[in-house]
Design a protein around this motif. Structure first.
Motif, PDB file in Angstrom:
ATOM      1  N   SER A 132       0.827  -1.214   0.000  1.00  0.00           N
ATOM      2  CA  SER A 132       0.000   0.000   0.000  1.00  0.00           C
ATOM      3  C   SER A 132       0.860   1.263   0.000  1.00  0.00           C
ATOM      4  O   SER A 132       0.595   2.210  -0.743  1.00  0.00           O
ATOM      5  CB  SER A 132      -0.928   0.001   1.217  1.00  0.00           C
ATOM      6  N   ILE A 133       1.905   1.275   0.834  1.00  0.00           N
ATOM      7  CA  ILE A 133       2.781   2.452   0.911  1.00  0.00           C
ATOM      8  C   ILE A 133       3.561   2.624  -0.388  1.00  0.00           C
ATOM      9  O   ILE A 133       3.630   3.728  -0.950  1.00  0.00           O
ATOM     10  CB  ILE A 133       3.751   2.323   2.101  1.00  0.00           C
ATOM     11  N   PHE A 134       4.160   1.534  -0.870  1.00  0.00           N
ATOM     12  CA  PHE A 134       5.004   1.612  -2.068  1.00  0.00           C
ATOM     13  C   PHE A 134       4.200   2.020  -3.293  1.00  0.00           C
ATOM     14  O   PHE A 134       4.539   2.977  -3.993  1.00  0.00           O
ATOM     15  CB  PHE A 134       5.684   0.257  -2.305  1.00  0.00           C
ATOM     16  N   TYR A 135       3.103   1.294  -3.569  1.00  0.00           N
ATOM     17  CA  TYR A 135       2.317   1.593  -4.757  1.00  0.00           C
ATOM     18  C   TYR A 135       1.505   2.878  -4.600  1.00  0.00           C
ATOM     19  O   TYR A 135       1.258   3.581  -5.581  1.00  0.00           O
ATOM     20  CB  TYR A 135       1.384   0.425  -5.081  1.00  0.00           C
ATOM     21  N   GLY A 136       1.098   3.185  -3.371  1.00  0.00           N
ATOM     22  CA  GLY A 136       0.344   4.417  -3.137  1.00  0.00           C
ATOM     23  C   GLY A 136       1.126   5.647  -3.553  1.00  0.00           C
ATOM     24  O   GLY A 136       0.606   6.536  -4.241  1.00  0.00           O
ATOM     25  N   THR A 137       2.394   5.707  -3.142  1.00  0.00           N
ATOM     26  CA  THR A 137       3.226   6.866  -3.485  1.00  0.00           C
ATOM     27  C   THR A 137       3.543   6.909  -4.980  1.00  0.00           C
ATOM     28  O   THR A 137       3.532   7.984  -5.594  1.00  0.00           O
ATOM     29  CB  THR A 137       4.539   6.850  -2.683  1.00  0.00           C
ATOM     30  N   ILE A 138       3.827   5.743  -5.582  1.00  0.00           N
ATOM     31  CA  ILE A 138       4.153   5.711  -7.015  1.00  0.00           C
ATOM     32  C   ILE A 138       2.945   6.116  -7.865  1.00  0.00           C
ATOM     33  O   ILE A 138       3.063   6.928  -8.788  1.00  0.00           O
ATOM     34  CB  ILE A 138       4.634   4.306  -7.431  1.00  0.00           C
ATOM     35  N   ILE A 139       1.762   5.586  -7.535  1.00  0.00           N
ATOM     36  CA  ILE A 139       0.553   5.918  -8.288  1.00  0.00           C
ATOM     37  C   ILE A 139       0.209   7.393  -8.122  1.00  0.00           C
ATOM     38  O   ILE A 139      -0.136   8.079  -9.090  1.00  0.00           O
ATOM     39  CB  ILE A 139      -0.627   5.028  -7.838  1.00  0.00           C
ATOM     40  N   TYR A 140       0.339   7.907  -6.896  1.00  0.00           N
ATOM     41  CA  TYR A 140       0.054   9.328  -6.650  1.00  0.00           C
ATOM     42  C   TYR A 140       1.006  10.206  -7.456  1.00  0.00           C
ATOM     43  O   TYR A 140       0.624  11.256  -7.976  1.00  0.00           O
ATOM     44  CB  TYR A 140       0.192   9.642  -5.160  1.00  0.00           C
ATOM     45  N   MET A 141       2.265   9.752  -7.570  1.00  0.00           N
ATOM     46  CA  MET A 141       3.286  10.531  -8.264  1.00  0.00           C
ATOM     47  C   MET A 141       3.074  10.518  -9.772  1.00  0.00           C
ATOM     48  O   MET A 141       3.088  11.569 -10.425  1.00  0.00           O
ATOM     49  CB  MET A 141       4.671   9.963  -7.937  1.00  0.00           C
ATOM     50  N   TYR A 142       2.857   9.351 -10.351  1.00  0.00           N
ATOM     51  CA  TYR A 142       2.903   9.213 -11.800  1.00  0.00           C
ATOM     52  C   TYR A 142       1.545   9.192 -12.496  1.00  0.00           C
ATOM     53  O   TYR A 142       1.486   9.307 -13.718  1.00  0.00           O
ATOM     54  CB  TYR A 142       3.683   7.949 -12.174  1.00  0.00           C
ATOM     55  N   LEU A 143       0.459   9.051 -11.749  1.00  0.00           N
ATOM     56  CA  LEU A 143      -0.869   9.061 -12.375  1.00  0.00           C
ATOM     57  C   LEU A 143      -1.624  10.351 -12.135  1.00  0.00           C
ATOM     58  O   LEU A 143      -2.818  10.437 -12.384  1.00  0.00           O
ATOM     59  CB  LEU A 143      -1.700   7.863 -11.877  1.00  0.00           C
ATOM     60  N   GLN A 144      -0.924  11.371 -11.621  1.00  0.00           N
ATOM     61  CA  GLN A 144      -1.532  12.684 -11.465  1.00  0.00           C
ATOM     62  C   GLN A 144      -1.560  13.397 -12.816  1.00  0.00           C
ATOM     63  O   GLN A 144      -0.693  13.180 -13.658  1.00  0.00           O
ATOM     64  CB  GLN A 144      -0.713  13.530 -10.477  1.00  0.00           C
TER      65      GLN A 144
ATOM     66  N   PHE B 173       9.559  15.664  -3.101  1.00  0.00           N
ATOM     67  CA  PHE B 173       9.288  15.107  -1.768  1.00  0.00           C
ATOM     68  C   PHE B 173       8.662  13.722  -1.862  1.00  0.00           C
ATOM     69  O   PHE B 173       8.968  12.844  -1.047  1.00  0.00           O
ATOM     70  CB  PHE B 173       8.373  16.048  -0.971  1.00  0.00           C
ATOM     71  N   ILE B 174       7.795  13.515  -2.854  1.00  0.00           N
ATOM     72  CA  ILE B 174       7.184  12.202  -3.030  1.00  0.00           C
ATOM     73  C   ILE B 174       8.250  11.180  -3.433  1.00  0.00           C
ATOM     74  O   ILE B 174       8.282  10.056  -2.926  1.00  0.00           O
ATOM     75  CB  ILE B 174       6.059  12.253  -4.084  1.00  0.00           C
ATOM     76  N   THR B 175       9.138  11.585  -4.358  1.00  0.00           N
ATOM     77  CA  THR B 175      10.242  10.711  -4.757  1.00  0.00           C
ATOM     78  C   THR B 175      11.132  10.406  -3.561  1.00  0.00           C
ATOM     79  O   THR B 175      11.577   9.264  -3.365  1.00  0.00           O
ATOM     80  CB  THR B 175      11.080  11.373  -5.868  1.00  0.00           C
ATOM     81  N   LEU B 176      11.389  11.421  -2.740  1.00  0.00           N
ATOM     82  CA  LEU B 176      12.200  11.241  -1.535  1.00  0.00           C
ATOM     83  C   LEU B 176      11.545  10.236  -0.596  1.00  0.00           C
ATOM     84  O   LEU B 176      12.215   9.404   0.017  1.00  0.00           O
ATOM     85  CB  LEU B 176      12.372  12.589  -0.820  1.00  0.00           C
ATOM     86  N   PHE B 177      10.217  10.272  -0.518  1.00  0.00           N
ATOM     87  CA  PHE B 177       9.491   9.380   0.389  1.00  0.00           C
ATOM     88  C   PHE B 177       9.655   7.922  -0.019  1.00  0.00           C
ATOM     89  O   PHE B 177      10.024   7.074   0.805  1.00  0.00           O
ATOM     90  CB  PHE B 177       8.003   9.757   0.409  1.00  0.00           C
ATOM     91  N   TYR B 178       9.395   7.610  -1.296  1.00  0.00           N
ATOM     92  CA  TYR B 178       9.420   6.187  -1.671  1.00  0.00           C
ATOM     93  C   TYR B 178      10.830   5.665  -1.927  1.00  0.00           C
ATOM     94  O   TYR B 178      11.030   4.450  -2.002  1.00  0.00           O
ATOM     95  CB  TYR B 178       8.474   5.889  -2.832  1.00  0.00           C
ATOM     96  N   THR B 179      11.817   6.556  -2.059  1.00  0.00           N
ATOM     97  CA  THR B 179      13.188   6.082  -2.239  1.00  0.00           C
ATOM     98  C   THR B 179      13.990   6.023  -0.946  1.00  0.00           C
ATOM     99  O   THR B 179      14.927   5.229  -0.829  1.00  0.00           O
ATOM    100  CB  THR B 179      13.959   6.973  -3.236  1.00  0.00           C
TER     101      THR B 179
END
Length: 319
Positions: free
Chosen positions: A249-261, A273-279
């Motif tokens: 949920s955390i991993f895909y949540g951040t990636i989907i929020y980042m790239y499907l906006q 900041f989103i990239t910083l979070f998941y990396t």
């Protein structure tokens, strides 16, 4: 100095958070703390699961792979990031940028596929418990991991090579804190439609296909859990799947929020900041998530700490 085609550039400038020097100092401390947490937490999980014979099962084999992956993933990013955050020099060598580009894409792809493999492991354990050890035998587990690393490597080679072949006409400023495909594509001075379509197509295969498999697996798992008559059996099934589902949920949540906006809905700083979070942050949370919800792992870590404590006392007595 930086004129001509991309192949003649010797360095790249990672702009990162250069517009906010005070924020850089704060971030350097935060990143250092999370990086040390990642190193200690994931190393502890690997050692504990190796030393405890009760954890020599497919589930913990894949967890060791995930922990090792997180160690490599953060180490490919953080040291260079800290150098850039601490000092005025925001550059990275051409060779260093290329290596980081390939490794970042490779390891990021592995995590997507490995999480799908782990969901299949949980599906087999809960939906086919009598055949679990036969199906998830050591040979198959090793074969699945090798396949995941190989497919991800091929994906990285294709996408990163396409990106590096784009002419940049002397541009060497990347508005990010690491060398990644989207940032490299943005500084290209030609039409990048073909590369972007390739990124989208392979991204669909590497990101969304594993997510579909994960959701399908948990659909069957939920159905099997609801059919269980034993409350204890239901709790055990939820506990064994809860940690993995939280990480997904955390991993895909951040990636989907980042790239499907939509294109303009995420600001540059917000994207960073989103990239910083998941990396950086997500890999440090994984050990915490798996240990808090897993009694066997907590027992193994306590045993590891006791062994370490006894070893330290023995050395002190000998000196």
């Amino acid at each position: 100095m930086y004129q001509g085609n991309y192949s003649y550039l010797h360095v790249f400038i990672l702009h990162g958070f250069s517009d906010h020097p005070k924020l850089e100092k704060i971030l350097s401390g935060v990143v250092t703390v999370f990086y040390l947490t990642t190193l200690l937490g994931n190393t502890a999980i690997i050692l504990a699961s190796l030393l405890d014979s009760h954890l020599h099962t497919p589930m913990y084999f894949f967890l060791r792979n995930l922990s090792f992956l997180d160690l490599c993933f953060t180490t490919s990013i953080v040291p260079q990031m800290l150098v850039n955050l601490w000092g005025p020099d925001k550059t990275i060598s051409y060779v260093g940028c290329v290596i980081q580009l390939y490794v970042f894409m490779w390891l990021g792809s592995i995590e997507c596929l490995l999480l799908a493999v782990m969901s299949y492991d949980r599906f087999t354990a809960i939906c086919k418990p009598l055949h679990y050890l036969v199906i998830m035998n050591p040979h198959l587990c090793l074969k699945m991991v090798i396949t995941v690393w190989s497919i991800s490597f091929a994906n990285s080679v294709v996408l990163c090579t396409l990106t590096l072949n784009l002419p940049r006409c002397g541009s060497n400023l990347l508005d990010t804190f690491l060398c990644e495909v989207p940032a490299m594509v943005k500084v290209a001075c030609v039409d990048t439609t073909t590369v972007e379509m390739s990124v989208f197509a392979l991204g669909f295969v590497i990101v969304l296909t594993p997510l579909i498999l994960i959701l399908t697996s948990y659909g069957y798992i939920a159905k099997a859990v609801l059919k269980m008559k034993s409350k204890a059996g239901q709790r055990k099934a939820v506990n064994t799947c809860g940690s993995h589902l939280t990480v997904v949920s955390i991993f895909y949540g951040t990636i989907i929020y980042m790239y499907l906006q939509p294109g303009n809905s995420v600001s540059k700083d917000q994207g960073k900041f989103i990239t910083l979070f998941y990396t950086i942050i997500t890999p440090s949370l994984n050990p915490l998530i798996y240990t808090l919800r897993n009694k066997d792992m907590k027992d193994a870590l306590k045993k590891l700490m006791r062994v370490n404590h006894e070893s330290t006392k023995k050395k002190k007595r000998e000196t």
